[in-house]
Design a protein around this motif. Structure first.
Motif, PDB file in Angstrom:
ATOM      1  N   THR A 155       0.747  -1.123  -0.045  1.00  0.00           N
ATOM      2  CA  THR A 155       0.131   0.090   0.190  1.00  0.00           C
ATOM      3  C   THR A 155       0.712   1.124   0.088  1.00  0.00           C
ATOM      4  O   THR A 155       1.733   1.395   0.930  1.00  0.00           O
ATOM      5  N   ILE A 156       0.509   2.154  -0.785  1.00  0.00           N
ATOM      6  CA  ILE A 156       1.473   3.292  -0.956  1.00  0.00           C
ATOM      7  C   ILE A 156       0.396   4.502  -1.090  1.00  0.00           C
ATOM      8  O   ILE A 156      -0.475   4.456  -2.069  1.00  0.00           O
ATOM      9  N   ALA A 157       0.674   5.449  -0.248  1.00  0.00           N
ATOM     10  CA  ALA A 157      -0.348   6.533   0.160  1.00  0.00           C
ATOM     11  C   ALA A 157      -0.090   7.503  -1.122  1.00  0.00           C
ATOM     12  O   ALA A 157       0.989   7.716  -1.548  1.00  0.00           O
ATOM     13  N   ALA A 158      -1.025   8.195  -1.695  1.00  0.00           N
ATOM     14  CA  ALA A 158      -1.042   9.061  -2.753  1.00  0.00           C
ATOM     15  C   ALA A 158      -0.722  10.299  -2.217  1.00  0.00           C
ATOM     16  O   ALA A 158      -1.558  10.985  -0.903  1.00  0.00           O
ATOM     17  N   GLY A 159       0.145  11.047  -2.762  1.00  0.00           N
ATOM     18  CA  GLY A 159       0.538  12.196  -2.373  1.00  0.00           C
ATOM     19  C   GLY A 159      -0.728  13.454  -2.750  1.00  0.00           C
ATOM     20  O   GLY A 159      -1.664  13.292  -3.245  1.00  0.00           O
ATOM     21  N   GLU A 160      -0.319  14.771  -2.532  1.00  0.00           N
ATOM     22  CA  GLU A 160      -1.004  15.782  -2.785  1.00  0.00           C
ATOM     23  C   GLU A 160      -1.202  15.931  -4.199  1.00  0.00           C
ATOM     24  O   GLU A 160      -0.116  15.954  -4.794  1.00  0.00           O
ATOM     25  N   THR A 161      -2.463  16.123  -4.927  1.00  0.00           N
ATOM     26  CA  THR A 161      -2.586  16.157  -6.167  1.00  0.00           C
ATOM     27  C   THR A 161      -3.474  17.449  -6.531  1.00  0.00           C
ATOM     28  O   THR A 161      -4.173  18.324  -5.862  1.00  0.00           O
ATOM     29  N   SER A 162      -3.562  17.633  -7.844  1.00  0.00           N
ATOM     30  CA  SER A 162      -4.459  18.564  -8.591  1.00  0.00           C
ATOM     31  C   SER A 162      -4.942  17.845  -9.810  1.00  0.00           C
ATOM     32  O   SER A 162      -4.191  17.179 -10.406  1.00  0.00           O
ATOM     33  N   PRO A 163      -6.028  18.359 -10.154  1.00  0.00           N
ATOM     34  CA  PRO A 163      -6.875  17.791 -11.166  1.00  0.00           C
ATOM     35  C   PRO A 163      -6.117  17.669 -12.563  1.00  0.00           C
ATOM     36  O   PRO A 163      -5.255  18.710 -12.712  1.00  0.00           O
ATOM     37  N   ALA A 164      -6.188  16.449 -13.269  1.00  0.00           N
ATOM     38  CA  ALA A 164      -5.510  16.485 -14.573  1.00  0.00           C
ATOM     39  C   ALA A 164      -6.781  16.219 -15.510  1.00  0.00           C
ATOM     40  O   ALA A 164      -7.623  15.485 -15.234  1.00  0.00           O
ATOM     41  N   ASN A 165      -6.753  16.857 -16.553  1.00  0.00           N
ATOM     42  CA  ASN A 165      -7.914  16.712 -17.717  1.00  0.00           C
ATOM     43  C   ASN A 165      -7.500  16.004 -18.795  1.00  0.00           C
ATOM     44  O   ASN A 165      -8.347  15.860 -19.880  1.00  0.00           O
ATOM     45  N   VAL A 166      -6.285  15.261 -18.691  1.00  0.00           N
ATOM     46  CA  VAL A 166      -5.802  14.363 -20.039  1.00  0.00           C
ATOM     47  C   VAL A 166      -5.344  13.332 -19.453  1.00  0.00           C
ATOM     48  O   VAL A 166      -4.874  13.153 -18.183  1.00  0.00           O
ATOM     49  N   VAL A 167      -5.368  12.029 -20.010  1.00  0.00           N
ATOM     50  CA  VAL A 167      -4.728  10.858 -19.547  1.00  0.00           C
ATOM     51  C   VAL A 167      -3.241  11.183 -19.523  1.00  0.00           C
ATOM     52  O   VAL A 167      -2.798  11.486 -20.421  1.00  0.00           O
TER      53      VAL A 167
ATOM     54  N   ASN B 236      -9.531  11.317 -22.074  1.00  0.00           N
ATOM     55  CA  ASN B 236      -9.275  11.096 -20.726  1.00  0.00           C
ATOM     56  C   ASN B 236     -10.053   9.908 -20.308  1.00  0.00           C
ATOM     57  O   ASN B 236     -10.264   9.609 -19.065  1.00  0.00           O
ATOM     58  N   ARG B 237     -10.325   9.079 -21.197  1.00  0.00           N
ATOM     59  CA  ARG B 237     -10.610   7.701 -20.849  1.00  0.00           C
ATOM     60  C   ARG B 237      -9.581   6.541 -21.408  1.00  0.00           C
ATOM     61  O   ARG B 237      -9.033   6.828 -22.646  1.00  0.00           O
ATOM     62  N   PHE B 238      -9.482   5.680 -20.574  1.00  0.00           N
ATOM     63  CA  PHE B 238      -8.492   4.516 -21.126  1.00  0.00           C
ATOM     64  C   PHE B 238      -8.952   3.045 -20.616  1.00  0.00           C
ATOM     65  O   PHE B 238      -9.221   2.919 -19.591  1.00  0.00           O
ATOM     66  N   THR B 239      -9.139   2.153 -21.561  1.00  0.00           N
ATOM     67  CA  THR B 239      -9.543   0.865 -21.413  1.00  0.00           C
ATOM     68  C   THR B 239      -8.758  -0.109 -22.040  1.00  0.00           C
ATOM     69  O   THR B 239      -8.135   0.245 -23.148  1.00  0.00           O
ATOM     70  N   CYS B 240      -8.941  -1.471 -21.521  1.00  0.00           N
ATOM     71  CA  CYS B 240      -8.005  -2.435 -22.226  1.00  0.00           C
ATOM     72  C   CYS B 240      -8.674  -3.841 -22.069  1.00  0.00           C
ATOM     73  O   CYS B 240      -9.551  -3.791 -21.085  1.00  0.00           O
ATOM     74  N   ALA B 241      -8.155  -4.717 -22.902  1.00  0.00           N
ATOM     75  CA  ALA B 241      -8.829  -5.895 -22.927  1.00  0.00           C
ATOM     76  C   ALA B 241      -8.464  -6.883 -21.736  1.00  0.00           C
ATOM     77  O   ALA B 241      -9.413  -7.762 -21.361  1.00  0.00           O
ATOM     78  N   GLY B 242      -7.647  -6.439 -20.689  1.00  0.00           N
ATOM     79  CA  GLY B 242      -7.178  -7.386 -19.666  1.00  0.00           C
ATOM     80  C   GLY B 242      -5.772  -8.215 -20.066  1.00  0.00           C
ATOM     81  O   GLY B 242      -5.268  -8.053 -21.015  1.00  0.00           O
ATOM     82  N   GLY B 243      -5.460  -8.930 -18.821  1.00  0.00           N
ATOM     83  CA  GLY B 243      -4.522  -9.819 -19.220  1.00  0.00           C
ATOM     84  C   GLY B 243      -3.131  -9.030 -19.504  1.00  0.00           C
ATOM     85  O   GLY B 243      -3.105  -7.972 -18.764  1.00  0.00           O
ATOM     86  N   THR B 244      -2.409  -9.293 -20.337  1.00  0.00           N
ATOM     87  CA  THR B 244      -1.090  -8.769 -20.673  1.00  0.00           C
ATOM     88  C   THR B 244      -1.548  -7.339 -21.424  1.00  0.00           C
ATOM     89  O   THR B 244      -0.513  -6.414 -21.606  1.00  0.00           O
ATOM     90  N   ALA B 245      -2.418  -7.165 -21.847  1.00  0.00           N
ATOM     91  CA  ALA B 245      -3.035  -5.878 -22.978  1.00  0.00           C
ATOM     92  C   ALA B 245      -2.780  -4.534 -21.891  1.00  0.00           C
ATOM     93  O   ALA B 245      -2.527  -3.422 -22.287  1.00  0.00           O
ATOM     94  N   ALA B 246      -3.024  -4.894 -20.351  1.00  0.00           N
ATOM     95  CA  ALA B 246      -2.904  -3.662 -19.579  1.00  0.00           C
ATOM     96  C   ALA B 246      -1.508  -3.211 -19.470  1.00  0.00           C
ATOM     97  O   ALA B 246      -0.982  -2.064 -19.526  1.00  0.00           O
ATOM     98  N   ALA B 247      -0.509  -3.949 -19.928  1.00  0.00           N
ATOM     99  CA  ALA B 247       0.907  -3.690 -19.757  1.00  0.00           C
ATOM    100  C   ALA B 247       1.134  -2.731 -20.900  1.00  0.00           C
ATOM    101  O   ALA B 247       1.824  -1.593 -21.117  1.00  0.00           O
TER     102      ALA B 247
END
Length: 342
Positions: free
Chosen positions: A2-14, A174-185
């Motif tokens: 588990t790694i805590a996320a740091g302080e962030t600001s919005p991003a409107n593109v992937v 700003n949307r990204f999807t994949c088939a799963g398995g090694t496609a995520a890599a």
């Protein structure tokens, strides 16, 4: 881990470039019960290796779940998380990690978290069947998307207005999807390339022993030649026609004519290489498609029958019983008993 996320600001593109924002990109991985471990690992490891490649944090990531303590993958491994979906906020990217039976749980808490993150500017994506969650949350309207080939018919039947394809992965604004398995890599490597250039992405791919970063439009499924274990071009052509002509099955003569054979020659070809007649092979393809629809959608059984080329409920029921040992109604009842649909 588990790694805590740091302080962030919005991003409107992937993948808002770290060079532009001046800080690491924060990524929240939203784990759904029975998530795919291989898809999750293939998505998170490239980010870790990108950090290692440059010697500093390009990405900071954390894990979240429904109950906020842990989440169990489809292989039975439990993963500890940072907190509940409702507590996850202020990320540059949010990644839904889906797996088997994605349509059964109630994803309302996750839907709310994703909508809230999207409204704040987070890029939202998914691996494997996580695309189903994004679609149900209304976050794919107007975007191109993809999902694991096994879940494509069910998703399309419920969301026929969405642009859902069979690509290996899709990155659309700003949307990204994949088939799963090694496609995520491959998807993550493409995002790393966009964020930090080809040299970092190539170094990460080398560390993964991933010899080539595949393009988004490449096919998901193994080539028919490999799946069937045969290389006869005419047989492969006919099976390909069968797999793409389910609602209106082609006749034996039409299939034979397509490869310039007689029906008798085609029969011998199937018996020699597949050990069954063309009619029996075609029927099995249609019934397997029917089983997928029964398990993954609420489509009425009669509609499933028509979708798979059966003209009567009785014929469909008998063929299904002969093939799988139980009628379609029993299959549907088992699905409902095991948890119902979201």
């Amino acid at each position: 881990m588990t790694i805590a996320a740091g302080e962030t600001s919005p991003a409107n593109v992937v993948g808002a470039s770290e060079a532009v924002t001046g800080r690491a990109i924060s990524v929240g991985f939203m784990l759904v019960d029975r998530f795919s471990m291989i898809a999750f690992s293939s998505a998170i490891e490239p980010l870790r290796l990108a950090n290692r490649a440059v010697g500093r944090d390009l990405y900071r990531f954390s894990l979240w779940s429904e109950d906020g303590t842990k989440c169990t993958a489809s292989n039975g491994i439990e993963v500890r998380v940072a907190g509940r979906f409702c507590e996850a906020q202020d990320f540059d990217m949010m990644v839904v990690c889906g797996g088997i039976d994605i349509q059964r749980p109630d994803h309302r808490a996750l839907h709310s978290a994703l909508r809230r993150g999207s409204a704040r500017g987070a890029a939202v994506g998914a691996v494997c069947t996580g695309t189903y969650v994004l679609a149900k949350a209304g976050l794919l309207d107007g975007y191109r998307a993809t999902i694991h080939w096994e879940n494509l018919p069910g998703l399309v039947s419920e969301h026929d207005g969405l642009e859902i394809g069979s690509e290996l992965f899709e990155i659309d604004r700003n949307r990204f999807t994949c088939a799963g398995g090694t496609a995520a890599a491959d998807m993550m490597l493409s995002l790393i390339m966009r964020d930090h250039g080809p040299s970092v992405a190539s170094e990460v791919a080398d560390q993964l022993i991933h010899h080539r970063i595949r393009e988004s439009g490449e096919r998901q499924r193994m080539d028919l030649r490999m799946r069937l274990g045969v290389s006869h071009p005419k047989l492969l052509r006919v099976v390909g026609l069968m797999e793409t002509s389910l609602a209106e099955p082609l006749g034996s003569q039409d299939l034979a004519d397509a490869v310039q054979l007689s029906t008798r020659q085609l029969e011998r070809l199937f018996l020699k290489y597949l050990g069954r007649s063309p009619a029996k092979h075609y029927l099995r393809i249609r019934l397997e498609h029917a089983r997928t629809l029964i398990r993954q959608t609420a489509m009425p059984l009669l509609s499933v029958a028509f979708e798979c080329g059966f003209t009567s409920a009785s014929h469909f029921s008998k063929a299904y019983l002969d093939c799988f040992g139980q009628p379609p109604s029993a299959e549907r009842k088992i699905v409902q008993t095991q948890g119902g649909r979201a």
